[in-house]
Design an enzyme around this catalytic site. Structure first.
Site, PDB file in Angstrom:
ATOM      1  N   HIS A 192       0.833  -1.209   0.000  1.00 18.23           N
ATOM      2  CA  HIS A 192       0.000   0.000   0.000  1.00 18.23           C
ATOM      3  C   HIS A 192       0.867   1.259   0.000  1.00 18.23           C
ATOM      4  O   HIS A 192       0.634   2.189  -0.784  1.00 18.23           O
ATOM      5  CB  HIS A 192      -0.913  -0.020   1.229  1.00 18.23           C
ATOM      6  CG  HIS A 192      -1.634   1.272   1.474  1.00 18.23           C
ATOM      7  ND1 HIS A 192      -2.859   1.573   0.926  1.00 18.23           N
ATOM      8  CD2 HIS A 192      -1.283   2.358   2.219  1.00 18.23           C
ATOM      9  CE1 HIS A 192      -3.236   2.778   1.314  1.00 18.23           C
ATOM     10  NE2 HIS A 192      -2.291   3.280   2.103  1.00 18.23           N
ATOM     11  N   GLU A 193       1.865   1.296   0.880  1.00 19.11           N
ATOM     12  CA  GLU A 193       2.712   2.488   0.975  1.00 19.11           C
ATOM     13  C   GLU A 193       3.576   2.653  -0.273  1.00 19.11           C
ATOM     14  O   GLU A 193       3.790   3.782  -0.738  1.00 19.11           O
ATOM     15  CB  GLU A 193       3.596   2.405   2.226  1.00 19.11           C
ATOM     16  CG  GLU A 193       2.832   2.342   3.543  1.00 19.11           C
ATOM     17  CD  GLU A 193       1.901   3.535   3.760  1.00 19.11           C
ATOM     18  OE1 GLU A 193       2.160   4.615   3.173  1.00 19.11           O
ATOM     19  OE2 GLU A 193       0.921   3.399   4.505  1.00 19.11           O
ATOM     20  N   HIS A 196       1.541   4.256  -3.057  1.00 21.08           N
ATOM     21  CA  HIS A 196       1.474   5.719  -2.977  1.00 21.08           C
ATOM     22  C   HIS A 196       2.657   6.348  -3.703  1.00 21.08           C
ATOM     23  O   HIS A 196       2.509   7.363  -4.409  1.00 21.08           O
ATOM     24  CB  HIS A 196       1.494   6.169  -1.511  1.00 21.08           C
ATOM     25  CG  HIS A 196       0.158   6.134  -0.837  1.00 21.08           C
ATOM     26  ND1 HIS A 196      -0.962   6.732  -1.362  1.00 21.08           N
ATOM     27  CD2 HIS A 196      -0.230   5.584   0.353  1.00 21.08           C
ATOM     28  CE1 HIS A 196      -1.991   6.552  -0.543  1.00 21.08           C
ATOM     29  NE2 HIS A 196      -1.579   5.849   0.498  1.00 21.08           N
ATOM     30  N   GLU A 257      -6.328   6.912  -1.252  1.00 20.56           N
ATOM     31  CA  GLU A 257      -6.091   5.798  -0.328  1.00 20.56           C
ATOM     32  C   GLU A 257      -6.710   4.508  -0.866  1.00 20.56           C
ATOM     33  O   GLU A 257      -6.102   3.432  -0.790  1.00 20.56           O
ATOM     34  CB  GLU A 257      -6.676   6.125   1.048  1.00 20.56           C
ATOM     35  CG  GLU A 257      -5.929   7.184   1.821  1.00 20.56           C
ATOM     36  CD  GLU A 257      -4.518   6.767   2.196  1.00 20.56           C
ATOM     37  OE1 GLU A 257      -4.292   5.557   2.417  1.00 20.56           O
ATOM     38  OE2 GLU A 257      -3.644   7.643   2.242  1.00 20.56           O
TER      39      GLU A 257
END
Length: 424
Positions: A192-193, A196, A257
């Site tokens: 997920h990070e 980004h 997100e």
């Protein structure tokens, strides 16, 4: 000869952040000056100004229309296609400019956390390092992944947080390591990070904020020009800021997100993680918040989706992620679905809490059981060896998950070795 080091110019995004308060101050001063000027005019002069504006209303309307067209053309020339997803988005600041800002930001973070960083020889650091490199290796077909030198920094802090800068600097807090139950959840969080970073979400969000702020200068000027007093103008400005957050910034942040959740799940799937552990992670955090009494902010007031909505959205993405995982020559998963295990465990916990009259779990949603037809399987990978797990669980809130087998650490190392060989 003495050679001086050339001074590095401020990156455009940082320069904008510095000038942003000054722009707002100038808009306030302009609006206030217009109000004072209008208030000082005698009635006959005011009438002359009204008549002048009436005579030239079409010229003024044409000028405003031309200005709007110019703004629209400028925005159209800054449209960009998002990597991986192909989504069209506004990007005022280029990736190169944000890389310059990321270099300054990473230097500041390394200085801030200098005394809290775990050494590279620490087992927790090595675990995160291995997971990041595995994710990078298995997703090297994505240019934004293969072109970045990924590096890991583990911060000794109880804060449940992790972030990745656009230049590949991964900052993982030990509080986050205490919130994940196994290696699969860790890889989903890291995916997920990293999503980004590779999707340039920081540059995209700053671009939206930049455009909204510039357009809102007109509103700020109008508020200070039309409000009869400074106090009322301050209230109007505060209301404008809150409306901007609720109508633009927060919804857009939640959208980014959700996109990072989707792309991160795909990154983890290609790295052979059990993606079905993703929804369980967010359900764990929801229950931990209930147990610890953390206040829950309504989603519409937050920059992030709620734990419950993230779990539900990720659950809907699981079938596609499992199909992707099957195409990546990954080891077979076990037939036990972690979502089903978690659902059963929470059901038993809620039943016991109800019998004993334990508070704190009111309003907790009982996870929906997973049908056997969803079928594919679970790796029971633990985070590390038993000694590492002991340290890993130190001072953490107990997660509502099934116990991991003692041999899981050895199996996780075997899985990592297999996937490393397949990715090379």
């Amino acid at each position: 000869f003495h050679t001086s080091t050339p001074r590095r110019a401020l990156p455009a995004p940082l320069l904008w952040m510095v000038l942003k308060p000054l722009q707002k101050l100038l808009a306030i001063l302009l609006g206030r000056s217009l109000r004072k000027w209008w208030g000082s005019l005698p009635d006959n002069r005011r009438q002359l100004v009204r008549e002048w504006l009436q005579r030239r209303r079409w010229h003024l309307a044409t000028g405003a229309g031309v200005a709007l067209v110019i703004v629209a053309l400028l925005l159209l020339t800054h449209l960009d296609e998002s990597p991986v997803t192909g989504r069209t988005r506004l990007l005022v600041f280029s990736r190169e400019k944000y890389m310059e800002l990321a270099a300054l930001t990473s230097e500041a973070h390394l200085e801030e956390f200098a005394e809290l960083l775990l050494p590279a020889t620490d087992p927790l650091h090595q675990m995160v390092e291995q997971a990041v490199q595995l994710l990078a290796q298995r997703n090297k077909d994505i240019p934004e992944v293969s072109e970045v030198p990924w590096s890991v920094h583990v911060v000794e802090s109880p804060q449940i947080n992790a972030f990745v800068l656009p230049n590949g600097k991964v900052f993982m807090f030990t509080g986050m390591l205490g919130a994940v139950a196994d290696l699969d959840q860790l890889m989903i969080v890291l995916g997920h990070e990293m999503a980004h970073a590779i999707l340039d979400h920081s540059a995209e969000q700053a671009s939206l904020s930049h455009v909204v702020d510039l357009l809102s200068l007109i509103v700020v000027t109008a508020i200070w020009a039309l409000c009869p007093g400074d106090s009322l103008a301050l209230v109007g400005g505060w209301a404008k800021d809150k409306l901007t957050e609720l109508m633009f910034n927060h919804p857009y942040s939640r959208k980014l997100e959700a996109e990072a959740d989707q792309v991160g799940l795909h990154l983890a799937a290609k790295a052979c993680a059990d993606v079905r552990a993703g929804p369980v992670f967010w359900q764990q955090l929801e229950i931990v918040d209930k147990l610890t009494g953390n206040p829950t902010v309504p989603e519409w007031l937050s920059t992030h989706p709620s734990h419950r909505n993230r779990s539900g959205q990720m659950d809907r993405l699981i079938p596609q992620a499992l199909e992707l995982r099957e195409t990546c020559s990954c080891p077979a998963l076990s037939p036990v679905d972690p979502r089903a295990v978690f659902s059963k465990t929470v059901s038993e916990l809620l039943a016991k809490a109800k019998e004993q009259g334990v508070g704190g779990l009111e309003g907790t949603r009982e996870p929906q059981p997973v049908s056997a037809s969803v079928g594919l399987p679970v790796s029971q990978t633990a985070l590390a060896s038993p000694s590492q797990v002991a340290r890993f669980n130190k001072d953490r809130v107990p997660a509502v998950t099934s116990p991991l087998p003692t041999a899981a650490g050895e199996r996780s190392q075997h899985v990592l070795q297999n996937t490393n060989q397949q990715g090379s």
